[in-house]
Design a protein around this motif. Structure first.
Motif, PDB file in Angstrom:
ATOM      1  N   GLY A  19      11.885   3.567  -7.167  1.00 56.63           N
ATOM      2  CA  GLY A  19      10.643   3.476  -6.414  1.00 56.63           C
ATOM      3  C   GLY A  19       9.611   2.662  -7.168  1.00 56.63           C
ATOM      4  O   GLY A  19       9.542   2.694  -8.395  1.00 56.63           O
ATOM      5  N   ALA A  35      11.470   9.458  -0.550  1.00 64.97           N
ATOM      6  CA  ALA A  35      11.712   8.110  -1.088  1.00 64.97           C
ATOM      7  C   ALA A  35      13.167   7.952  -1.518  1.00 64.97           C
ATOM      8  O   ALA A  35      13.703   6.837  -1.517  1.00 64.97           O
ATOM      9  CB  ALA A  35      10.776   7.844  -2.264  1.00 64.97           C
ATOM     10  N   SER A  71      14.229   8.123  -4.449  1.00 67.54           N
ATOM     11  CA  SER A  71      14.240   7.307  -5.659  1.00 67.54           C
ATOM     12  C   SER A  71      14.393   8.155  -6.912  1.00 67.54           C
ATOM     13  O   SER A  71      13.985   9.306  -6.954  1.00 67.54           O
ATOM     14  CB  SER A  71      12.936   6.507  -5.759  1.00 67.54           C
ATOM     15  N   ASN A  73       3.789   4.282  -1.712  1.00 67.98           N
ATOM     16  CA  ASN A  73       4.318   2.936  -1.931  1.00 67.98           C
ATOM     17  C   ASN A  73       3.413   2.168  -2.889  1.00 67.98           C
ATOM     18  O   ASN A  73       2.304   2.583  -3.201  1.00 67.98           O
ATOM     19  CB  ASN A  73       4.449   2.222  -0.588  1.00 67.98           C
ATOM     20  N   ARG A  82      10.828   3.450  -1.657  1.00 66.57           N
ATOM     21  CA  ARG A  82      12.272   3.508  -1.439  1.00 66.57           C
ATOM     22  C   ARG A  82      13.037   2.441  -2.211  1.00 66.57           C
ATOM     23  O   ARG A  82      14.239   2.269  -2.007  1.00 66.57           O
ATOM     24  CB  ARG A  82      12.571   3.437   0.055  1.00 66.57           C
ATOM     25  N   ALA A  90       8.280   6.478   3.916  1.00 63.98           N
ATOM     26  CA  ALA A  90       7.979   7.441   2.849  1.00 63.98           C
ATOM     27  C   ALA A  90       6.605   7.083   2.291  1.00 63.98           C
ATOM     28  O   ALA A  90       6.193   5.921   2.329  1.00 63.98           O
ATOM     29  CB  ALA A  90       9.026   7.377   1.736  1.00 63.98           C
ATOM     30  N   SER A 146       8.160  -0.816  -2.707  1.00 59.80           N
ATOM     31  CA  SER A 146       8.137   0.398  -1.901  1.00 59.80           C
ATOM     32  C   SER A 146       8.663   1.596  -2.675  1.00 59.80           C
ATOM     33  O   SER A 146       9.410   1.455  -3.650  1.00 59.80           O
ATOM     34  CB  SER A 146       8.971   0.206  -0.630  1.00 59.80           C
TER      35      SER A 146
END
Ligand code: CA
Length: 725
Positions: free
Chosen positions: A555, A592, A594, A516, A533, A513, A531
């Motif tokens: 995230g 992500a 998130s 980051n 994620r 994704a 990250s």
């Protein structure tokens, strides 16, 4: 009272004072359990010590501190601390943490001065902690009006403070620069650095050079003229201001450099919109050469046809500019993207280093700006040394020997549209990179995202709102899920280790994704990065081997930093999903997976703290019936793309920060017009758009949102049908 109970009551009080408990949607702010790792309550609060230029200039001599935004004036974000290393990093655990009482993107790098940690959160708030125990020492809320959110391109973020002479400095979203007493957070002085009737904002960290606080601003998406200013750290008096783009050429130029710049603009009336060129993030300083370096942003509007239709380089857009720090006078510049028309800022992180180029040591400045090329320049003169693609890009064929890009004419969408890499999110955005003098590698958070730039032939300047001259509706991801999936296959995020001498990639880690976090490297031969994620990871600096990781429940976009107290090394990172792409990105942001949980996490060897189990987010997808005509929905889509997507997400798909409109409750649907035109939720940053939208406009936007909710219902039903079959 124990630390824990004191922190708990403070956090509850804080949330009540801030009036932002509603931001949490049912999640009460809970501070981290600092007591368990902290010394007894009698432990004295570390004293405030005075930071000055000699200390920042000799930062390697006090590696336990992180005295300025990029740790040192060279902004390498490399720490000489090596107690945590490749052999023991597996023992890293959470030492303490703090729950911020807000839920928007967290982008700051903490500053640590002799046991005191200073960090900013959303809405330009400042927090001071005991860096060892995690005890909150003070908190400062500058009281940014939440309505200012309409003037922000990229969330209510802040990237950090500066420390100098017993003071802490912060720039606020509404353009103020404030000096706080580092002891208690009291405001010592506060100055407005921007005209309040223009959509300027400050999200970047100030730097302090020779007693002057240097601060820029943002707003090029909306329509402003960029500049950077210097204020006396003691008094707040402005000492100089350098404009990055020329104003109305009928008026006297502020400097000879601007007169020269004006010759590179042609045919338009850019000064009526602003011209752009905001200095919204990166700076660096060389004390020996006594040069201040600033990164300059994109054109305003993006589309050069509406800014300078006769073409031209449009100096000093998308440039690295060297200034005299005493006067703000121009010394040299290097332009990364002449005639920018793609939002290719050169505001990305600037790093100073000594590199062997052609066998000779050179004092260089390095940048990986949005445009996808990695630049190495001589920082005394601005001489171009190398420029190589560090990511997939299609706007240029390459960079010639003189440092000028060889353009790909297809990418310049004059009167048409063009699919281009990188997107306005950049191949690298503001997320700081890191240079390790031990490995000689630069660690860059890279992303690859395509974008359709389409000339907006109906463009008309609207003061205070987004003004790009680009038809953003054309850039949206296809609504058909299968077609969207094809585009999403092209989207990537990776951590790249770049060799700036060999001019090639040394290793990379795929991250699945984009967007980051920023990067830290250390003398323990480690590279730390969070990250999108939701992991915080340590890699081997020489190979990229993954050595350690911790889930962080959200995230990460900010950069980690490291410090030591009483010989113990800590690694700190602010976490909390948000920023430009998480707000605007729709399905790209959703890659992500998130949601925002805003915290400061501090790790140490054998840390034993645990994050509380995250409260599951339950949302009902129960839109009202779709009664609008396809024409109304189409009209709503156009209006949404023009005025709503930047915060609520492409295609009305929430990216995990601001509520996903498709899941709006029955009450929200009932109040839709009162919210969108009436400003019912202005205290959360959603201003009323009565000046912009009529009732029928809002009905159309509402119809589009309802349609998108039904699209999602259909998609879910198809998936379930597919699974059952
Ligand atoms: Ca921009």
């Amino acid at each position: 009272m124990s630390h824990r109970r004191m922190l708990l009551s403070y956090a509850i009080l804080l949330a009540a004072l801030l009036g932002c408990s509603d931001e949490h949607a049912g999640r009460a702010p809970v501070p981290g359990d600092a007591a368990a790792v902290s010394p007894p309550a009698a432990s004295p609060v570390p004293a405030v010590t005075s930071v000055d230029g000699a200390r920042i200039g000799a930062a390697d001599g006090e590696p336990h501190n992180w005295l300025s935004h990029g740790r040192s004036y060279s902004e390498q974000r490399f720490s000489p601390l090596d107690r945590i290393d490749t052999a023991n990093v597996g023992r890293l655990g959470l030492a303490w943490f703090f729950d911020f009482p807000t839920d928007r993107g967290m982008e700051a790098t903490p500053i640590v001065v002799d046991g005191r940690l200073y960090v900013t959160g959303t809405w330009s708030m400042v927090y001071a902690f005991d860096a060892k125990s995690g005890a909150l020492l003070w908190h400062h809320d500058p009281g940014v009006p939440r309505q200012w959110a309409v003037h922000l391109c990229c969330d209510a973020v802040n990237r950090g403070v500066a420390a100098w002479g017993g003071k802490v400095f912060v720039g606020t979203l509404d353009g103020r620069l404030q000096a706080l007493d580092a002891t208690d957070g009291k405001v010592l002085w506060s100055v407005q650095t921007t005209p309040r009737d223009k959509p300027y904002s400050i999200t970047g960290a100030p730097r302090v050079v020779k007693g002057l606080v240097i601060i820029g601003n943002g707003g090029s998406e909306l329509g402003v003229r960029g500049y950077v200013s210097a204020y006396d750290a003691e008094t707040g008096d402005m000492k100089w201001r350098f404009y990055t783009v020329p104003g109305d050429p009928a008026q006297p130029f502020e400097s000879p450099a601007l007169e020269r710049a004006a010759a590179t603009w042609s045919g338009g009336e850019w000064w009526k919109i602003g011209g752009g060129g905001t200095v919204w993030d990166s700076m660096a300083y060389d004390p020996e050469l006594d040069l201040l370096y600033v990164g300059v942003g994109n054109g305003s509007p993006w589309n050069q046809q509406y800014r300078s239709p006769g073409g031209g380089d449009n100096l000093y857009l998308s440039s690295i500019v060297a200034l005299d720090p005493d006067t703000g006078a121009y010394v040299w510049h290097y332009q990364t993207t002449p005639g920018d028309t793609w939002d290719y800022t050169a505001t990305q992180h600037l790093v100073l280093a000594e590199l062997p180029i052609g066998g000779t040591p050179r004092k260089v400045i390095m940048q990986a700006p949005k445009n996808g090329f990695f630049y190495v320049l001589d920082r005394a003169t601005g001489e171009f040394l190398s420029g190589d693609a560090y990511a997939y890009q299609t706007w240029a064929e390459g960079i010639d020997a003189n440092g000028r890009p060889v353009p790909n004419a297809q990418a310049r969408y004059v009167g048409k549209e063009a699919l281009v890499f990188p997107s306005p999110h950049g191949a690298h955005n503001w997320h700081p990179m890191s240079f390790s003098p031990r490995t000689g590698l630069v660690y860059i958070p890279v992303q690859e995202i395509p974008f359709v730039y389409k000339h907006d032939d109906k463009f008309a300047f609207e003061p205070g709102l987004w003004n790009t001259g680009v038809d953003v509706e054309a850039a949206g991801l296809p609504e058909d899920p299968a077609a969207a999936a094809e585009v999403l296959k092209l989207v990537q995020g990776h951590l790249v280790a770049w060799d700036p001498v060999a001019r090639k990639e040394a290793w990379r880690v795929e991250q699945g994704a984009p967007f980051n976090g920023g990067v830290l490297s250390t003398a323990g031969e480690l590279v730390f990065q969070g990250s999108a994620r939701g992991e915080f990871v340590a890699y081997r600096a020489d190979t990229g081997e993954r050595l350690w990781a911790a889930p962080v429940q959200t995230g990460v976009v900010a950069a980690p930093m490291t410090y030591a107290v009483d010989g113990e090394q800590y690694v700190a990172v602010v976490v909390g999903w948000g920023g430009g792409l998480p707000l605007a990105g729709g399905r790209v942001a959703q890659m992500a997976g998130s949601v925002n949980r805003s915290r400061l996490l501090v790790y140490a060897l054998d840390g034993r703290q645990q994050l509380p189990e995250p409260v599951a987010v339950t949302r009902a997808l129960a839109p009202p019936p779709l009664s609008a005509t396809p024409e109304q929905v189409a009209r709503g889509k156009t209006l949404y793309a023009a005025r709503c997507f930047a915060c609520h997400g492409d295609g009305a798909v929430g990216g995990g920060v601001v509520p996903d409109l498709r899941y709006a409750s029955a009450a929200t649907h009932a109040e839709f017009d009162a919210i969108v035109r009436g400003g019912l939720r202005h205290q959360k940053g959603m201003v009323g758009f009565a000046q912009v939208f009529g009732r029928e406009d809002v009905e159309a936007i509402h119809a589009y949102v309802i349609k998108r909710a039904h699209d999602l219902l259909a998609e879910q039903a198809a998936r379930q049908g597919g699974n059952a079959g």
